[in-house]
Design a protein around this motif. Sequence first.
Motif, PDB file in Angstrom:
ATOM      1  N   LEU A  95      35.564  34.669   6.569  1.00 43.80           N
ATOM      2  CA  LEU A  95      36.479  35.276   6.869  1.00 43.80           C
ATOM      3  C   LEU A  95      36.168  36.947   7.385  1.00 43.80           C
ATOM      4  O   LEU A  95      36.485  37.649   8.357  1.00 43.80           O
ATOM      5  CB  LEU A  95      37.621  35.298   6.048  1.00 43.80           C
ATOM      6  CG  LEU A  95      38.715  36.155   6.405  1.00 43.80           C
ATOM      7  CD1 LEU A  95      39.626  35.426   7.742  1.00 43.80           C
ATOM      8  CD2 LEU A  95      40.067  36.062   5.390  1.00 43.80           C
ATOM      9  N   TRP A  96      35.197  37.660   6.219  1.00 46.54           N
ATOM     10  CA  TRP A  96      35.007  38.766   6.383  1.00 46.54           C
ATOM     11  C   TRP A  96      34.202  39.068   7.760  1.00 46.54           C
ATOM     12  O   TRP A  96      34.001  40.051   8.331  1.00 46.54           O
ATOM     13  CB  TRP A  96      34.143  39.304   5.169  1.00 46.54           C
ATOM     14  CG  TRP A  96      35.142  39.723   4.064  1.00 46.54           C
ATOM     15  CD1 TRP A  96      35.284  38.992   2.879  1.00 46.54           C
ATOM     16  CD2 TRP A  96      36.087  40.916   3.767  1.00 46.54           C
ATOM     17  NE1 TRP A  96      36.381  39.470   1.990  1.00 46.54           N
ATOM     18  CE2 TRP A  96      36.840  40.519   2.574  1.00 46.54           C
ATOM     19  CE3 TRP A  96      36.618  41.848   4.696  1.00 46.54           C
ATOM     20  CZ2 TRP A  96      37.917  41.318   2.473  1.00 46.54           C
ATOM     21  CZ3 TRP A  96      37.331  42.609   4.104  1.00 46.54           C
ATOM     22  CH2 TRP A  96      37.929  42.631   2.939  1.00 46.54           C
ATOM     23  N   CYS A  97      33.344  38.190   7.766  1.00 45.38           N
ATOM     24  CA  CYS A  97      32.326  38.222   8.934  1.00 45.38           C
ATOM     25  C   CYS A  97      33.085  38.201  10.215  1.00 45.38           C
ATOM     26  O   CYS A  97      32.978  38.842  11.154  1.00 45.38           O
ATOM     27  CB  CYS A  97      31.329  36.880   9.018  1.00 45.38           C
ATOM     28  SG  CYS A  97      30.081  36.808  10.521  1.00 45.38           S
ATOM     29  N   TRP A  98      34.214  37.411  10.264  1.00 48.41           N
ATOM     30  CA  TRP A  98      35.098  37.090  11.535  1.00 48.41           C
ATOM     31  C   TRP A  98      36.011  38.430  11.639  1.00 48.41           C
ATOM     32  O   TRP A  98      36.064  38.848  12.709  1.00 48.41           O
ATOM     33  CB  TRP A  98      35.981  35.841  11.411  1.00 48.41           C
ATOM     34  CG  TRP A  98      36.740  35.442  12.516  1.00 48.41           C
ATOM     35  CD1 TRP A  98      36.358  34.812  13.547  1.00 48.41           C
ATOM     36  CD2 TRP A  98      38.341  35.872  12.664  1.00 48.41           C
ATOM     37  NE1 TRP A  98      37.323  34.443  14.376  1.00 48.41           N
ATOM     38  CE2 TRP A  98      38.608  35.322  14.004  1.00 48.41           C
ATOM     39  CE3 TRP A  98      39.271  36.399  12.126  1.00 48.41           C
ATOM     40  CZ2 TRP A  98      39.815  35.404  14.530  1.00 48.41           C
ATOM     41  CZ3 TRP A  98      40.452  36.551  12.567  1.00 48.41           C
ATOM     42  CH2 TRP A  98      40.748  35.968  13.876  1.00 48.41           C
ATOM     43  N   LEU A  99      36.428  38.937  10.768  1.00 48.42           N
ATOM     44  CA  LEU A  99      37.172  40.139  10.803  1.00 48.42           C
ATOM     45  C   LEU A  99      36.418  41.422  11.214  1.00 48.42           C
ATOM     46  O   LEU A  99      36.874  42.271  12.141  1.00 48.42           O
ATOM     47  CB  LEU A  99      37.889  40.468   9.385  1.00 48.42           C
ATOM     48  CG  LEU A  99      39.121  39.528   9.022  1.00 48.42           C
ATOM     49  CD1 LEU A  99      39.473  40.115   7.624  1.00 48.42           C
ATOM     50  CD2 LEU A  99      40.379  39.686   9.893  1.00 48.42           C
ATOM     51  N   THR A 100      35.352  41.239  10.994  1.00 53.17           N
ATOM     52  CA  THR A 100      34.380  42.331  11.370  1.00 53.17           C
ATOM     53  C   THR A 100      34.068  42.418  12.822  1.00 53.17           C
ATOM     54  O   THR A 100      33.953  43.307  13.687  1.00 53.17           O
ATOM     55  CB  THR A 100      32.861  42.200  10.514  1.00 53.17           C
ATOM     56  OG1 THR A 100      32.919  42.241   9.276  1.00 53.17           O
ATOM     57  CG2 THR A 100      31.848  43.226  11.102  1.00 53.17           C
TER      58      THR A 100
END
Length: 463
Positions: A95-100
Motif C-alpha cells: 500500500l505504501w508503495c502504491w500511495l507513493t
Amino acid sequence: METFERVVGQITDFLWGWPMIVMLLGVHIFLTIRLRFPQLQIFKAIRLSFKKDHGASGDVSQFGALATSLAATVGTGNIVGVATAVALGGPGAVLWCWLTGVFGIATKYSEGLLSIKYRVRTADGTMLGGPMYAIERGLKVKWLAVLFAIFTAVAALGIGNTVQANAISTMLSEPGLFGENFGGISTVVSGLVMALLVALVIIFGVKGIAKVCTAFVPFMAIFYVVGCLVIIFLNWSYMGETVSVIFKSAFSAQAAGGGFIGSTVMMAARYGIARGLFSNESGMGSAPIVAAAAKTRNPVRQALVSSTATFWDTVVICALTGLVLVSSIIAHPDISSSDGAKLTQLAFGKIPYIGSIILTVGLVTFAFSTILGWSYYAEKAIEYLAGKKFIKVYRVLWVLLVFVGAVADLSLVWDIADGTNALMAIPNLISLVLLSGVIVAETRKYLWNKRLDDTDDTEIPQI
C-alpha cells in the motif's frame, strides 16, 4: 566485509529514516495540492502521450521519451523490489508503495515541466536537460546541480546497471528453468550476451535507445500485465483477504500471519516508499533527463506525458505485482522468505505452467530495458560534469559493468542502490519545492487556461 556491509546498511537506514519518508511524501502531497491534483488529468495525459507534436523542438517524440523513461523505471523494482518490500516490510508495504506512486504522479509532472522549461541546446542541436539544469538555471545554485549530477552518475552504476544485470543472470542460471532436463544458462554466457546487446544499442545514443524502447516497452508491459491478471484470476477467491491484509498491515504493527513476517508500521512505510521510489523514480530526478529531449509544443504537454510513467509503473504494474505476491502467499502459507528474489520465485512458482514463464520473461525484459534507459541518464550526467570527451570511455565502462554485474555476488547492491537513490532525490526535491512557483505559473498558463495546444516560442539557450 561484514563491517562494510553493516556500515552500508546503517547509512541506508539513516537516509531512509523518517526525515526522508516525510520529505518524499511531503513533496508529493505538497505538489499534488498546489497543482490542484494533476492526477485527475491522467487520462488526458495518456491520450497526449500517443500524439506527435510535429514541428516542435526536440530529439525524440513524446512517446519515445516516455518509452525510454518507462524502460528505465520498469525494472527489477517492479518485481523483485516489490517482493523485497513485502519480505522485509510485510504486506502493508504494498500500500505504501502504491500511495507513493499515486501522489508521485504530481512530482513526476513537475519534473517533466522543469526539464522542458530549463533545457538547453548544444551547438549540434542536441537537447540537454534534467534537474542539474533546472537547479543551475532556475535556482542559480551550481554546486547543488553538480552534486545531483555526481549522485546520478554513481547511482546509475547500481540501480541502472549491475542490479539489473545481476537479476537477469541469476534468473537465467536457475537449474531446470528451461525444462526438467535442461540446466540454466551460465552467468558468464548471459553476461556476455547482455553486454553485447547493450553495446549495440547505446552506440546510437538517445535516438537508438528510444527506437528500441518504443518497440520493446509496450510488448513487455502488456505481456507482464496480462500474466499478472491471469494469476489474480486464479487466486480470485483470496483477493478479498489479500486487500484486507495489505490495508491492515500498512497501519498495524501486528504480524500478518500466514507466510508473512511480522513488521512495524515504520518498516512497512520505509520499505514500501523506498521500493516505490526505486520503481517509479518520482522525486529522484532521473526521468526528466530524457524528458528534456522530447519534441513538445510547451512544457505542460510534456509534463502530462511524463506523469503517465508513474501511473503505469507503480499504480498499475507494482500494484498488480503486489496483489499477485500477497494473494499467492495467502493461498500457499508455506511460502515465506526474507529474500525478495526467492520470495518472488516461490510465489510465482506456485502457479502451474505459466508462473515461472511470466516471472522470467518479465524480469529479463524489464531489467534489460532499465539498463538501456539508465545508460542515457548516466551519459547526460557525465556530459554535464565533464563534457562529451568522456562519453565514449563511460560507454565502455557501462558495458563492462553489465558483465561484472551479471557474474559478481551483489549481496550489498540493494542497500547501496537505496542509499544512492536517496542522495539523488534530496537536491531534486529541494529544487521542486523552491521552483514550485514556476511550475504553477506554467500550469496556469497552459493547462488551467485551456491553452494546451499553444506553442511556447521561448528561445532555447545554446551552450
